[in-house]
Scaffold this motif. Structure first.
Motif, PDB file in Angstrom:
ATOM      1  N   SER A  84     -25.409 -14.006  -9.306  1.00 35.66           N
ATOM      2  CA  SER A  84     -24.760 -15.388  -8.733  1.00 35.66           C
ATOM      3  C   SER A  84     -24.083 -15.521  -9.761  1.00 35.66           C
ATOM      4  CB  SER A  84     -25.602 -16.394  -9.697  1.00 35.66           C
ATOM      5  OG  SER A  84     -26.817 -16.064  -8.108  1.00 35.66           O
ATOM      6  N   ILE A  85     -23.364 -14.614 -10.920  1.00 37.60           N
ATOM      7  CA  ILE A  85     -22.307 -14.770 -11.577  1.00 37.60           C
ATOM      8  C   ILE A  85     -21.381 -14.654 -10.694  1.00 37.60           C
ATOM      9  CG2 ILE A  85     -23.885 -13.309 -13.255  1.00 37.60           C
ATOM     10  CD1 ILE A  85     -22.190 -11.014 -13.747  1.00 37.60           C
ATOM     11  N   GLY A  86     -19.632 -14.755 -11.456  1.00 41.48           N
ATOM     12  CA  GLY A  86     -18.580 -14.359 -10.681  1.00 41.48           C
ATOM     13  C   GLY A  86     -18.252 -12.840 -11.175  1.00 41.48           C
ATOM     14  N   CYS A  87     -18.406 -12.531  -9.806  1.00 43.62           N
ATOM     15  CA  CYS A  87     -17.231 -10.716  -9.415  1.00 43.62           C
ATOM     16  C   CYS A  87     -18.375  -9.828  -9.748  1.00 43.62           C
ATOM     17  CB  CYS A  87     -16.185 -10.365 -10.954  1.00 43.62           C
ATOM     18  SG  CYS A  87     -14.626 -11.950 -10.363  1.00 43.62           S
ATOM     19  N   ALA A  88     -19.860  -9.903  -9.640  1.00 45.29           N
ATOM     20  CA  ALA A  88     -20.939  -9.628 -10.082  1.00 45.29           C
ATOM     21  C   ALA A  88     -20.680  -8.152  -9.804  1.00 45.29           C
ATOM     22  CB  ALA A  88     -22.746  -9.607  -9.467  1.00 45.29           C
ATOM     23  N   ASP A  89     -19.974  -7.674  -8.548  1.00 45.16           N
ATOM     24  CA  ASP A  89     -20.322  -6.684  -8.321  1.00 45.16           C
ATOM     25  C   ASP A  89     -19.332  -5.391  -9.120  1.00 45.16           C
ATOM     26  OD1 ASP A  89     -22.246  -6.507  -5.514  1.00 45.16           O
ATOM     27  OD2 ASP A  89     -20.504  -6.987  -4.351  1.00 45.16           O
ATOM     28  N   GLN A  90     -18.177  -5.893  -9.903  1.00 44.26           N
ATOM     29  CA  GLN A  90     -16.676  -5.222 -10.298  1.00 44.26           C
ATOM     30  C   GLN A  90     -17.646  -5.295 -11.799  1.00 44.26           C
ATOM     31  OE1 GLN A  90     -13.179  -8.158  -9.760  1.00 44.26           O
ATOM     32  NE2 GLN A  90     -12.861  -6.912 -12.416  1.00 44.26           N
ATOM     33  N   ALA A  91     -18.694  -5.888 -12.022  1.00 45.55           N
ATOM     34  CA  ALA A  91     -18.539  -6.774 -13.874  1.00 45.55           C
ATOM     35  C   ALA A  91     -19.660  -4.992 -13.655  1.00 45.55           C
ATOM     36  CB  ALA A  91     -19.709  -7.339 -13.882  1.00 45.55           C
ATOM     37  N   TRP A  92     -20.286  -4.537 -12.490  1.00 48.87           N
ATOM     38  CA  TRP A  92     -21.452  -3.114 -12.641  1.00 48.87           C
ATOM     39  C   TRP A  92     -20.969  -2.216 -12.420  1.00 48.87           C
ATOM     40  CZ3 TRP A  92     -25.029  -0.636 -14.240  1.00 48.87           C
ATOM     41  CH2 TRP A  92     -25.591   0.267 -13.497  1.00 48.87           C
ATOM     42  N   GLN A  93     -19.359  -2.214 -11.422  1.00 50.67           N
ATOM     43  CA  GLN A  93     -18.503  -1.178 -12.062  1.00 50.67           C
ATOM     44  C   GLN A  93     -17.752  -0.804 -13.410  1.00 50.67           C
ATOM     45  OE1 GLN A  93     -16.043  -1.989  -8.620  1.00 50.67           O
ATOM     46  NE2 GLN A  93     -17.450  -2.158  -7.056  1.00 50.67           N
ATOM     47  N   CYS A  94     -17.697  -1.460 -14.035  1.00 52.24           N
ATOM     48  CA  CYS A  94     -16.705  -1.971 -14.880  1.00 52.24           C
ATOM     49  C   CYS A  94     -18.059  -0.901 -15.850  1.00 52.24           C
ATOM     50  CB  CYS A  94     -16.500  -3.240 -15.530  1.00 52.24           C
ATOM     51  SG  CYS A  94     -15.353  -3.662 -14.579  1.00 52.24           S
ATOM     52  N   VAL A  95     -19.527  -1.790 -15.878  1.00 44.70           N
ATOM     53  CA  VAL A  95     -20.504  -0.799 -16.846  1.00 44.70           C
ATOM     54  C   VAL A  95     -20.516   0.396 -16.154  1.00 44.70           C
ATOM     55  CG1 VAL A  95     -22.801  -0.936 -17.766  1.00 44.70           C
ATOM     56  CG2 VAL A  95     -20.998  -2.921 -17.532  1.00 44.70           C
ATOM     57  N   TRP A  96     -20.014   1.472 -14.994  1.00 46.38           N
ATOM     58  CA  TRP A  96     -20.565   2.162 -14.896  1.00 46.38           C
ATOM     59  C   TRP A  96     -19.609   2.971 -15.189  1.00 46.38           C
ATOM     60  CZ3 TRP A  96     -23.652   5.686 -13.228  1.00 46.38           C
ATOM     61  CH2 TRP A  96     -23.615   6.752 -12.481  1.00 46.38           C
ATOM     62  N   ARG A  97     -18.462   2.342 -14.990  1.00 42.10           N
ATOM     63  CA  ARG A  97     -17.097   3.868 -15.414  1.00 42.10           C
ATOM     64  C   ARG A  97     -17.047   3.645 -16.560  1.00 42.10           C
ATOM     65  NH1 ARG A  97     -14.145   0.469 -11.096  1.00 42.10           N
ATOM     66  NH2 ARG A  97     -13.512  -1.055 -13.001  1.00 42.10           N
ATOM     67  N   LEU A  98     -17.982   2.906 -17.651  1.00 45.72           N
ATOM     68  CA  LEU A  98     -17.333   2.499 -18.967  1.00 45.72           C
ATOM     69  C   LEU A  98     -18.390   4.000 -19.264  1.00 45.72           C
ATOM     70  CD1 LEU A  98     -17.738  -1.024 -20.020  1.00 45.72           C
ATOM     71  CD2 LEU A  98     -15.441   1.406 -20.740  1.00 45.72           C
ATOM     72  N   VAL A  99     -19.472   3.799 -18.824  1.00 45.01           N
ATOM     73  CA  VAL A  99     -21.060   4.843 -18.979  1.00 45.01           C
ATOM     74  C   VAL A  99     -20.351   6.802 -18.821  1.00 45.01           C
ATOM     75  CG1 VAL A  99     -23.217   5.761 -18.001  1.00 45.01           C
ATOM     76  CG2 VAL A  99     -22.852   3.288 -18.560  1.00 45.01           C
ATOM     77  N   GLN A 100     -19.517   6.631 -17.361  1.00 41.72           N
ATOM     78  CA  GLN A 100     -18.868   8.073 -16.593  1.00 41.72           C
ATOM     79  C   GLN A 100     -18.092   8.382 -17.930  1.00 41.72           C
ATOM     80  OE1 GLN A 100     -17.767   6.377 -12.731  1.00 41.72           O
ATOM     81  NE2 GLN A 100     -19.136   8.128 -12.360  1.00 41.72           N
ATOM     82  N   ALA A 101     -17.096   7.280 -19.054  1.00 44.44           N
ATOM     83  CA  ALA A 101     -16.088   7.485 -19.521  1.00 44.44           C
ATOM     84  C   ALA A 101     -17.462   8.554 -20.730  1.00 44.44           C
ATOM     85  CB  ALA A 101     -15.365   6.729 -19.852  1.00 44.44           C
TER      86      ALA A 101
END
Length: 285
Positions: free
Chosen positions: A259-276
């Protein structure tokens, strides 16, 4: 004897070592007697003791005292039905024209200075929780490896063990003002260290980091391992620990987290950081 005592009292860190046990006693035995603004001050003092450079053991012990505050906050009962805080941090950040780091700093300053109601009020408990977690995240950016690693581990263990009791507002603040900025910072610093090593700018790296132990090792040859390589390993471990913790946030099903704001975007940010982290690219998210 008097002269010796006077000389000792003028040594760096003398007063700090005298005062810190008082804070430890408060954290262990008297938190329930403190009003909300004093609880907030206690969190601030723990963070200050964690940041000081005179005594590493005190810095690490201050981080460990965060567990006492966590246990206290976890045991609080909400008896004042104030509905808690409403405006999500993600909403404030999305509407802000400032740099994300500056915007988060401004939000944190509000938390440190806003009026707090009774400790049984939900909004007060939310503020105390996020200030504690935000303080640990800031210590997770410390230049000393031991301090930042201890703070990061304490932060994510707290989320693992206490996160089930967090509501949507608190999880939103944790994700956007704590987890993502911390993960991004550690990855950026890791990339910077490796860039300096590749460009043979070791002296600049050690000077900028103010890593006394690494400089002494470089001069004396006491340590077998190259100080630059050791420093790189330390930031490698820091970034990996932070991103593992960030990924674990989503490992457990939590309705409030969805229920957090922009939940999908937050997960995508984490995923991109892990990839980096795995491909060795600078953090761009």
């Amino acid at each position: 004897a008097t002269g010796a005592a006077g000389t000792e009292s003028r040594q760096p860190g003398y007063l700090m070592r005298c005062v810190f046990p008082c804070l430890q006693l408060i954290c262990s035995d008297y938190l329930e007697d403190l009003p909300p603004h004093c609880l907030r001050r206690c969190i601030e003092c723990l963070a200050l003791f964690g940041r000081q450079n005179e005594d590493l053991n005190i810095a690490l012990t201050a981080i460990g005292q965060a567990w006492a505050v966590c246990d206290f906050l976890q045991g609080l009962q909400t008896t004042v039905s104030d509905g808690g805080k409403v405006e999500l941090v993600s909403t404030v950040l999305a509407a802000s024209s400032k740099d994300t780091h500056d915007a988060i700093g401004e939000i944190a300053r509000v938390w440190w200075h806003e009026d707090l109601a009774d400790v049984s009020a939900h909004a007060t408990q939310q503020v105390l929780w996020i200030l504690l977690l935000h303080s640990l995240a800031q210590l997770g950016c410390d230049r000393r490896h031991e301090v930042r690693l201890s703070a990061i581990q304490t932060l994510f263990r707290t989320l693992d063990m206490r996160g089930s009791a967090f509501d949507a507002w608190l999880w939103d603040a944790v994700v956007w003002a704590v987890v993502l900025p911390l993960s991004r910072y550690t990855l950026v610093q890791r990339s910077r260290v490796f860039d300096l090593i590749r460009n043979n700018r070791l002296d600049e790296m050690l000077e900028d980091a103010q890593d006394e132990a690494a400089r002494m090792a470089s001069k004396s040859g006491v340590f077998v391992e190259d100080p630059g390589r050791l420093y790189a390993k330390q930031w490698d471990e820091t970034a990996a620990t932070a991103l593992q913790g960030a990924a674990r946030v989503w490992a457990e099903p939590r309705a409030a987290l969805d229920s957090i704001g922009c939940a999908d975007q937050a997960w995508q940010c984490v995923w991109r950081l892990v990839q980096a982290l795995f491909v060795g690219e600078p953090a761009q998210t």
